[in-house]
Scaffold this motif. Sequence first.
Motif, PDB file in Angstrom:
ATOM      1  N   GLY A   1      49.437  26.825  13.459  1.00 18.39           N
ATOM      2  CA  GLY A   1      49.280  26.096  12.204  1.00 18.39           C
ATOM      3  C   GLY A   1      48.519  26.987  11.237  1.00 18.39           C
ATOM      4  N   SER A   2      49.166  27.371  10.167  1.00 21.34           N
ATOM      5  CA  SER A   2      48.587  28.347   9.237  1.00 21.34           C
ATOM      6  C   SER A   2      48.872  27.914   7.817  1.00 21.34           C
ATOM      7  N   LYS A   3      47.850  27.931   6.979  1.00 21.32           N
ATOM      8  CA  LYS A   3      48.067  27.531   5.582  1.00 21.32           C
ATOM      9  C   LYS A   3      48.408  28.749   4.732  1.00 21.32           C
TER      10      LYS A   3
ATOM     11  N   GLY B   1      48.617  32.191   6.045  1.00 24.48           N
ATOM     12  CA  GLY B   1      49.195  33.364   6.709  1.00 24.48           C
ATOM     13  C   GLY B   1      48.299  34.125   7.671  1.00 24.48           C
ATOM     14  N   ALA B   2      46.980  33.945   7.580  1.00 24.70           N
ATOM     15  CA  ALA B   2      46.093  34.729   8.459  1.00 24.70           C
ATOM     16  C   ALA B   2      46.322  34.368   9.932  1.00 24.70           C
ATOM     17  N   THR B   3      46.486  33.085  10.197  1.00 23.53           N
ATOM     18  CA  THR B   3      46.683  32.629  11.582  1.00 23.53           C
ATOM     19  C   THR B   3      48.065  33.027  12.085  1.00 23.53           C
ATOM     20  N   ALA B   4      49.031  33.032  11.174  1.00 28.06           N
ATOM     21  CA  ALA B   4      50.371  33.502  11.546  1.00 28.06           C
ATOM     22  C   ALA B   4      50.285  34.953  12.004  1.00 28.06           C
TER      23      ALA B   4
ATOM     24  N   ALA C   1      44.536  27.475  12.135  1.00 30.84           N
ATOM     25  CA  ALA C   1      43.471  27.815  11.187  1.00 30.84           C
ATOM     26  C   ALA C   1      42.492  26.646  11.135  1.00 30.84           C
ATOM     27  N   LEU C   2      41.243  26.952  10.834  1.00 24.27           N
ATOM     28  CA  LEU C   2      40.226  25.912  10.657  1.00 24.27           C
ATOM     29  C   LEU C   2      39.978  25.686   9.174  1.00 24.27           C
ATOM     30  N   TYR C   3      40.038  24.430   8.777  1.00 24.80           N
ATOM     31  CA  TYR C   3      39.670  24.071   7.405  1.00 24.80           C
ATOM     32  C   TYR C   3      38.698  22.899   7.489  1.00 24.80           C
ATOM     33  N   ALA C   4      37.497  23.120   6.933  1.00 23.01           N
ATOM     34  CA  ALA C   4      36.436  22.100   6.967  1.00 23.01           C
ATOM     35  C   ALA C   4      36.255  21.533   8.374  1.00 23.01           C
ATOM     36  N   GLY C   5      36.250  22.431   9.347  1.00 25.91           N
ATOM     37  CA  GLY C   5      35.967  22.012  10.721  1.00 25.91           C
ATOM     38  C   GLY C   5      37.112  21.327  11.436  1.00 25.91           C
ATOM     39  N   HIS C   6      38.313  21.439  10.868  1.00 23.73           N
ATOM     40  CA  HIS C   6      39.462  20.772  11.489  1.00 23.73           C
ATOM     41  C   HIS C   6      40.610  21.736  11.740  1.00 23.73           C
TER      42      HIS C   6
HETATM   43  C1  LIG Z   1      38.601  25.638   1.896  1.00 19.73           C
HETATM   44  C2  LIG Z   1      38.384  26.430   3.154  1.00 19.73           C
HETATM   45  C3  LIG Z   1      37.738  25.826   4.236  1.00 19.73           C
HETATM   46  C4  LIG Z   1      37.496  26.556   5.426  1.00 19.73           C
HETATM   47  N1  LIG Z   1      36.846  25.957   6.470  1.00 19.73           N
HETATM   48  C5  LIG Z   1      36.574  26.673   7.606  1.00 19.73           C
HETATM   49  C6  LIG Z   1      35.859  26.086   8.700  1.00 19.73           C
HETATM   50  O1  LIG Z   1      35.484  24.924   8.693  1.00 19.73           O
HETATM   51  N2  LIG Z   1      35.590  26.876   9.789  1.00 19.73           N
HETATM   52  C7  LIG Z   1      35.992  28.185   9.857  1.00 19.73           C
HETATM   53  O2  LIG Z   1      35.718  28.862  10.848  1.00 19.73           O
HETATM   54  N3  LIG Z   1      36.709  28.751   8.835  1.00 19.73           N
HETATM   55  C8  LIG Z   1      36.990  28.037   7.734  1.00 19.73           C
HETATM   56  N4  LIG Z   1      37.717  28.599   6.699  1.00 19.73           N
HETATM   57  C9  LIG Z   1      38.265  29.947   6.873  1.00 19.73           C
HETATM   58  C10 LIG Z   1      39.727  29.869   7.351  1.00 19.73           C
HETATM   59  O3  LIG Z   1      39.815  29.195   8.565  1.00 19.73           O
HETATM   60  C11 LIG Z   1      40.267  31.290   7.544  1.00 19.73           C
HETATM   61  O4  LIG Z   1      40.376  31.857   6.286  1.00 19.73           O
HETATM   62  C12 LIG Z   1      41.598  31.278   8.271  1.00 19.73           C
HETATM   63  O5  LIG Z   1      41.823  32.547   8.825  1.00 19.73           O
HETATM   64  C13 LIG Z   1      42.725  30.874   7.353  1.00 19.73           C
HETATM   65  O6  LIG Z   1      43.929  30.868   8.067  1.00 19.73           O
HETATM   66  P1  LIG Z   1      45.347  30.738   7.354  1.00 19.73           P
HETATM   67  O7  LIG Z   1      45.475  31.881   6.368  1.00 19.73           O
HETATM   68  O8  LIG Z   1      46.296  30.877   8.509  1.00 19.73           O
HETATM   69  O9  LIG Z   1      45.421  29.401   6.700  1.00 19.73           O
HETATM   70  C14 LIG Z   1      37.952  27.900   5.525  1.00 19.73           C
HETATM   71  C15 LIG Z   1      38.629  28.485   4.430  1.00 19.73           C
HETATM   72  C16 LIG Z   1      38.836  27.779   3.265  1.00 19.73           C
HETATM   73  C17 LIG Z   1      39.559  28.445   2.117  1.00 19.73           C
END
Ligand SMILES: Cc1cc2nc3c(=O)[nH]c(=O)nc-3n(C[C@H](O)[C@H](O)[C@H](O)COP(=O)(O)O)c2cc1C
Length: 169
Positions: free
Chosen positions: A11-13, A15-18, A57-62
């Motif tokens: 699950g990636s928003k 691309g980093a997790t991808a 990916a983690l966003y706001a702890g989820h």
């Molecule tokens: C709005 C926002 C909230 C985030 N919350 C967390 C978090 O709660 N814990 C964490 O470890 N990283 C957090 N991150 C960092 C992302 O998890 C990290 O950038 C991740 O590699 C993004 O993956 P993606 O590009 O696959 O979506 C957050 C980033 C953003 C922009």
Amino acid sequence: MKRQRILVAYGSKHGATAGIAQEIGRTLEQDGFETDVVPAAEVRDVTEFDAVVLGSALYAGHWQRDALHCADRNAEALAARPVWLFSSGPTDDSAERHEIAPVRGAAKVMEHLHARGHVTFGGSITSETPGWVAHALVRHGKGGDHRDPEHIRAWAHGIASELRPPHPA
Ligand SMILES: Cc1cc2nc3c(=O)[nH]c(=O)nc-3n(C[C@H](O)[C@H](O)[C@H](O)COP(=O)(O)O)c2cc1C
């Protein structure tokens, strides 16, 4: 002998997790497995795989909803095969300095699926990452690509060695 098949779903928003999932897939291929690396939302049937790696990916702890739904939708089949989980991740060097426990949602998935392991990898936010929060973090020096290919590869090699039948003496 037929190669074992491993699904790497993510699950990636942004691309980093991808990218992490692709690195895991590449490593497992080099270790002799056949791998499919796919977004968690596209996973329909895991029964054709011998093992599954699911990350988010983690966003706001989820964890991302796509990854959580994938785990729910396929719970029965996933619980019946070896599963590993990963999260991504802090945008500092904390994931490289010490182990980071799964967030609550990921810990629940671990328990439901009897997952064999979980790791938190460093994540990435760069000036390319869309969204005002990401832009603000980068502006305040809190961004950067903290994915560590060595850490990712070492973890994937660990999966390979658990799945590989022991060599005859
Ligand atoms: C709005 C926002 C909230 C985030 N919350 C967390 C978090 O709660 N814990 C964490 O470890 N990283 C957090 N991150 C960092 C992302 O998890 C990290 O950038 C991740 O590699 C993004 O993956 P993606 O590009 O696959 O979506 C957050 C980033 C953003 C922009």
